[in-house]
Structures are given as C-alpha cells and as structure tokens.
Design an enzyme around this catalytic site. Structure first.
Site, PDB file in Angstrom:
ATOM      1  N   GLY A   1       0.852  -1.192   0.000  1.00 47.12           N
ATOM      2  CA  GLY A   1       0.000   0.000   0.000  1.00 47.12           C
ATOM      3  C   GLY A   1       0.887   1.241   0.000  1.00 47.12           C
TER       4      GLY A   1
ATOM      5  N   ALA B   1       1.808   3.458  -2.040  1.00 48.10           N
ATOM      6  CA  ALA B   1       1.429   4.729  -2.660  1.00 48.10           C
ATOM      7  C   ALA B   1       0.301   5.420  -1.898  1.00 48.10           C
ATOM      8  CB  ALA B   1       1.002   4.497  -4.108  1.00 48.10           C
TER       9      ALA B   1
ATOM     10  N   GLY C   1      -2.496  -2.874   9.773  1.00 49.87           N
ATOM     11  CA  GLY C   1      -3.414  -1.927  10.413  1.00 49.87           C
ATOM     12  C   GLY C   1      -4.662  -1.737   9.595  1.00 49.87           C
TER      13      GLY C   1
ATOM     14  N   THR D   1      -8.266  -1.808   8.189  1.00 45.00           N
ATOM     15  CA  THR D   1      -9.555  -1.950   8.867  1.00 45.00           C
ATOM     16  C   THR D   1     -10.645  -2.291   7.844  1.00 45.00           C
ATOM     17  OG1 THR D   1     -10.029   0.411   8.647  1.00 45.00           O
ATOM     18  CG2 THR D   1      -8.923  -0.306  10.677  1.00 45.00           C
TER      19      THR D   1
ATOM     20  N   MET E   1      -2.650   2.026  15.624  1.00 42.35           N
ATOM     21  CA  MET E   1      -1.292   1.708  16.075  1.00 42.35           C
ATOM     22  C   MET E   1      -0.751   2.748  17.057  1.00 42.35           C
ATOM     23  SD  MET E   1      -0.031  -0.991  14.314  1.00 42.35           S
ATOM     24  CE  MET E   1      -0.727  -2.097  13.102  1.00 42.35           C
TER      25      MET E   1
ATOM     26  N   HIS F   1     -13.400  11.252  10.554  1.00 40.52           N
ATOM     27  CA  HIS F   1     -12.278  10.943   9.659  1.00 40.52           C
ATOM     28  C   HIS F   1     -12.434  11.737   8.355  1.00 40.52           C
ATOM     29  CE1 HIS F   1     -11.548   7.426  12.274  1.00 40.52           C
ATOM     30  NE2 HIS F   1     -10.315   7.473  11.783  1.00 40.52           N
ATOM     31  N   HIS F   2     -11.343  11.736   7.590  1.00 44.49           N
ATOM     32  CA  HIS F   2     -11.284  12.424   6.297  1.00 44.49           C
ATOM     33  C   HIS F   2     -12.295  11.851   5.299  1.00 44.49           C
ATOM     34  CE1 HIS F   2      -9.079   8.916   4.712  1.00 44.49           C
ATOM     35  NE2 HIS F   2      -8.556   8.877   5.932  1.00 44.49           N
TER      36      HIS F   2
ATOM     37  N   LYS G   1     -12.071   8.145   3.637  1.00 44.03           N
ATOM     38  CA  LYS G   1     -12.078   6.880   4.394  1.00 44.03           C
ATOM     39  C   LYS G   1     -13.194   5.975   3.897  1.00 44.03           C
ATOM     40  CE  LYS G   1     -11.854   4.801   8.959  1.00 44.03           C
ATOM     41  NZ  LYS G   1     -10.802   3.870   8.544  1.00 44.03           N
TER      42      LYS G   1
ATOM     43  N   GLY H   1     -12.452   1.176  12.330  1.00 42.78           N
ATOM     44  CA  GLY H   1     -12.015   0.008  13.098  1.00 42.78           C
ATOM     45  C   GLY H   1     -11.719   0.379  14.536  1.00 42.78           C
ATOM     46  N   THR H   2     -11.211   1.588  14.747  1.00 44.02           N
ATOM     47  CA  THR H   2     -10.921   2.043  16.109  1.00 44.02           C
ATOM     48  C   THR H   2     -12.205   2.229  16.904  1.00 44.02           C
ATOM     49  OG1 THR H   2      -8.967   3.164  15.268  1.00 44.02           O
ATOM     50  CG2 THR H   2      -9.756   3.845  17.445  1.00 44.02           C
TER      51      THR H   2
HETATM   52  P1  NAD Z   1      -5.219   4.711   1.049  1.00 50.25           P
HETATM   53  O1  NAD Z   1      -6.399   4.409   0.163  1.00 50.25           O
HETATM   54  O2  NAD Z   1      -4.626   6.083   1.011  1.00 50.25           O
HETATM   55  O3  NAD Z   1      -4.030   3.687   0.701  1.00 50.25           O
HETATM   56  C1  NAD Z   1      -4.200   2.324   0.446  1.00 50.25           C
HETATM   57  C2  NAD Z   1      -3.208   1.947  -0.641  1.00 50.25           C
HETATM   58  O4  NAD Z   1      -3.238   0.516  -0.787  1.00 50.25           O
HETATM   59  C3  NAD Z   1      -3.570   2.549  -2.016  1.00 50.25           C
HETATM   60  O5  NAD Z   1      -2.417   3.133  -2.612  1.00 50.25           O
HETATM   61  C4  NAD Z   1      -4.076   1.350  -2.807  1.00 50.25           C
HETATM   62  O6  NAD Z   1      -3.799   1.458  -4.196  1.00 50.25           O
HETATM   63  C5  NAD Z   1      -3.269   0.222  -2.165  1.00 50.25           C
HETATM   64  N1  NAD Z   1      -3.879  -1.094  -2.330  1.00 50.25           N
HETATM   65  C6  NAD Z   1      -5.187  -1.429  -2.266  1.00 50.25           C
HETATM   66  N2  NAD Z   1      -5.325  -2.757  -2.463  1.00 50.25           N
HETATM   67  C7  NAD Z   1      -4.093  -3.260  -2.640  1.00 50.25           C
HETATM   68  C8  NAD Z   1      -3.583  -4.569  -2.869  1.00 50.25           C
HETATM   69  N3  NAD Z   1      -4.397  -5.614  -3.001  1.00 50.25           N
HETATM   70  N4  NAD Z   1      -2.235  -4.740  -2.997  1.00 50.25           N
HETATM   71  C9  NAD Z   1      -1.401  -3.665  -2.885  1.00 50.25           C
HETATM   72  N5  NAD Z   1      -1.824  -2.399  -2.668  1.00 50.25           N
HETATM   73  C10 NAD Z   1      -3.150  -2.202  -2.557  1.00 50.25           C
HETATM   74  O7  NAD Z   1      -5.666   4.307   2.501  1.00 50.25           O
HETATM   75  P2  NAD Z   1      -4.960   4.711   3.887  1.00 50.25           P
HETATM   76  O8  NAD Z   1      -5.605   5.934   4.417  1.00 50.25           O
HETATM   77  O9  NAD Z   1      -3.468   4.661   3.724  1.00 50.25           O
HETATM   78  O10 NAD Z   1      -5.464   3.502   4.811  1.00 50.25           O
HETATM   79  C11 NAD Z   1      -5.148   2.164   4.477  1.00 50.25           C
HETATM   80  C12 NAD Z   1      -5.782   1.237   5.513  1.00 50.25           C
HETATM   81  O11 NAD Z   1      -5.164   1.448   6.792  1.00 50.25           O
HETATM   82  C13 NAD Z   1      -7.284   1.468   5.736  1.00 50.25           C
HETATM   83  O12 NAD Z   1      -7.897   0.223   5.998  1.00 50.25           O
HETATM   84  C14 NAD Z   1      -7.318   2.358   6.970  1.00 50.25           C
HETATM   85  O13 NAD Z   1      -8.522   2.291   7.677  1.00 50.25           O
HETATM   86  C15 NAD Z   1      -6.174   1.771   7.752  1.00 50.25           C
HETATM   87  N6  NAD Z   1      -5.552   2.655   8.748  1.00 50.25           N
HETATM   88  C16 NAD Z   1      -5.159   2.060   9.896  1.00 50.25           C
HETATM   89  C17 NAD Z   1      -4.474   2.808  10.850  1.00 50.25           C
HETATM   90  C18 NAD Z   1      -3.971   2.109  12.082  1.00 50.25           C
HETATM   91  O14 NAD Z   1      -3.346   2.759  12.949  1.00 50.25           O
HETATM   92  N7  NAD Z   1      -4.182   0.805  12.225  1.00 50.25           N
HETATM   93  C19 NAD Z   1      -4.233   4.159  10.637  1.00 50.25           C
HETATM   94  C20 NAD Z   1      -4.651   4.739   9.439  1.00 50.25           C
HETATM   95  C21 NAD Z   1      -5.309   3.963   8.497  1.00 50.25           C
END
Ligand code: NAD
Length: 277
Positions: free
Chosen positions: A10, A12, A102, A104, A129, A160-161, A164, A170-171
């Site tokens: 992920g 990018a 992480g 969700t 996290m 959230h933004h 989302k 998830g939190t």
């Molecule tokens: P985002 O959409 O900005 O980024 C997700 C990235 O993953 C994108 O670039 C997308 O192209 C890529 N992607 C999607 N499916 C893929 C796959 N099968 N293989 C490879 N890459 C893939 O989202 P984000 O804001 O970065 O959030 C990502 C996830 O993390 C969400 O589920 C969000 O809720 C979660 N999150 C968790 C925490 C935490 O602390 N646990 C914090 C922030 C976000």
C-alpha cells in the site's frame, strides 16, 4: 544486530507514504525499507518509493507483486485494504515472513484468513497503532465497568477524512468492544449505528451508539461519551498526524520479528500485557 528488512504494502497510499518516510527518517532504528508494493494500475507503480513519499530517492521501486519483493524480507507491513490484506496474510504465512497490519474494514471471512495465517507466522493486527488509543481502550473498559450499571448512556463519535472507506472506523469498533467487555454486553446485540426517524420508546439503557463523521482531512478523532442525568464524561483521542500510526507500526515491525507464531496486538508490542497473563 542486523537491520530488519521491511516491505511496505500500500506504499502509494496515505499510510504507505507515511511508513516509507518514517522508515527513511529512521524514526524507529534497526529497520530498512527492502520493498514497496501497490496495485498494478496506480500511477506511482515503478516509481521510487522514497520520492513518492516525499522523502528523497531510496532506490526501492514500487512493484505490483508482493512475491517479487518478499524474498529475503523479515516483515511485511500491510496498510492496503481488506482484500489486499486478507490475500497477503496467507502468502506471508507460506513464505514464513512476519506481518504487521493496520488495515480496517475486514469482513469476518477476511479477518479469519488473517487469523489462520497467525498459526504459522507472528502477526500484529491492530485497528489503531497509536499509544494513545491503546491506552484509551483500557480507560474506556474501566469507565464502562463502573458507569454502565449506574445508568450512564454510552455513545462513540468518530471523525475521519472524506476518503475513508469503512464506517464506523475500526478504532470505533474496538472502543465499542472495550465498552462491551467492561459493561458485560454483547456488542452486536446493543450497537446502534446512527439514528434516523421517530421512535416511540426512550433510548434503551444498554445501547451503544456509533456516529461516523466523514469530512475534510481529519486524520482520526474518537470520543467515547458517558452521560447520565446531571453529568457527562468524555474520553477523547485526536490524531493530528499519520506519523503516529506509522511509528506505531514500525515499532510493531521491530518487535514482531523472531516471535513465535500468533496474533498479537499493540498491547503486546507496547508491553501493556505484561503481568496480565
Ligand atoms: P489509502 O487508500 O490512502 O491507501 C491504500 C493503498 O493501498 C492505495 O495506494 C491502494 O492502491 C493500495 N492497495 C489497495 N489494495 C491493494 C492490494 N491488493 N495490494 C497492494 N496495494 C493495494 O488508505 P490509507 O488511508 O493509507 O489507509 C489504508 C488502511 O489502513 C485502511 O484500511 C485504513 O482504515 C487503515 N488505517 C489504519 C491505521 C492504524 O493505525 N491501524 C491508521 C490509518 C489507516
């Protein structure tokens, strides 16, 4: 001790970029970016992950197949999406590479795929996290244990933004589980998601309300409200930067390498379970 080799999935995305930048800034020592993965059709594919993250070139290109870059990795950090994470967990298990995720919004089947992989590899899975939320979960459980039986209504509000995907967050769900543990409730039976229309009855005493705001660029705000006649108590956490999640995930990555297979949480990573077993 040798540096642990980390692959970011992920790369990018919003969290992926924060992870790559924090790795490049060595926010948590002992970790090196060894690979970066995103979908095949993102414009960043093939570009230097450090440049994409705004952290300077690092010589690691964003690839589209985890199998191409996971060889020799010690740990994969996956913040992609439910489908990606559920697909990558069994692959990491097959290769014997530890996983931190992480992501969700996983369905029960997708969560089960991650949990099954934890039979073979150590996995840290946490919907948030940050240290603050990890502590808040304990505080909420304690307050619910003391206040629910005394007639306090409990509601969870999150912001959230606008991009989302999943709601409630998830939190927020983890906070709801903490309420349910403390109050001795079955969350599925008492959760009320948003409200609309006219009701005949008063609010059920044991209901747990969830409210998800999606607007602007909020990184993540969560409030658990305990309210009775005459007073209310609010426990709130506000994330002002994704770095707080990224640094938590990097700490988890440094911690999880070499552990026995199993499903771990941020409580384990931060040492908050010590003395509880
Ligand atoms: P985002 O959409 O900005 O980024 C997700 C990235 O993953 C994108 O670039 C997308 O192209 C890529 N992607 C999607 N499916 C893929 C796959 N099968 N293989 C490879 N890459 C893939 O989202 P984000 O804001 O970065 O959030 C990502 C996830 O993390 C969400 O589920 C969000 O809720 C979660 N999150 C968790 C925490 C935490 O602390 N646990 C914090 C922030 C976000």
């Amino acid at each position: 001790m040798s540096e642990k080799r980390v692959v970011v999935v992920g790369a990018a995305g919003r969290m992926g970029r924060a992870l790559v930048r924090c790795l490049r800034e060595r926010a948590v020592p002992g970790l090196t970016l060894a690979g970066a993965v995103d979908l095949w059709d993102v414009p960043e594919r093939g570009q230097d992950a450090g440049l994409v993250a705004g952290a300077g070139a690092c010589g690691v290109a964003i690839e589209s197949d985890l199998a191409e870059v996971a060889g020799g990795a010690d740990v994969v950090i996956d913040f992609s999406g439910p489908h990606g994470t559920a697909g990558n967990a069994p692959r990491c298990a097959e290769w014997g590479v530890a996983l931190v995720t992480g992501t969700t919004g996983l369905s029960p089947e997708e969560s089960a795929a991650v949990e099954a992989a934890a039979d073979k590899i150590p996995i840290v899975k946490a919907p948030n996290m940050s240290l603050g939320i990890t502590l808040l979960l304990d505080l909420v459980e304690q307050c619910a244990a003391r206040l629910a039986a005394r007639g306090y209504d409990i509601e969870i509000v999150e912001r959230h933004h606008r991009r989302k995907k999943d709601a409630p967050s998830g939190t927020a769900l983890a906070l709801g589980e903490a309420v349910a543990r403390g109050a001795g409730l079955d969350l599925d039976a008492v959760a009320a998601h948003g409200r609309h229309g006219v009701v005949k009855e008063d609010r059920p005493a044991d209901q747990v309300g969830f409210h998800a705001v999606r607007a602007g660029d909020f990184v993540g705000d969560h409030t658990v409200l305990f309210a009775a006649e005459g007073e209310s108590l609010e426990l709130s956490h506000r994330a002002t930067s994704r770095d707080t999640f990224a640094i938590g995930a990097l700490r988890a990555a440094a911690w999880v390498c070499g552990r026995v297979p199993g499903l771990y949480t941020m409580r384990d990573v931060l040492g908050l379970n010590q003395g509880k077993e």
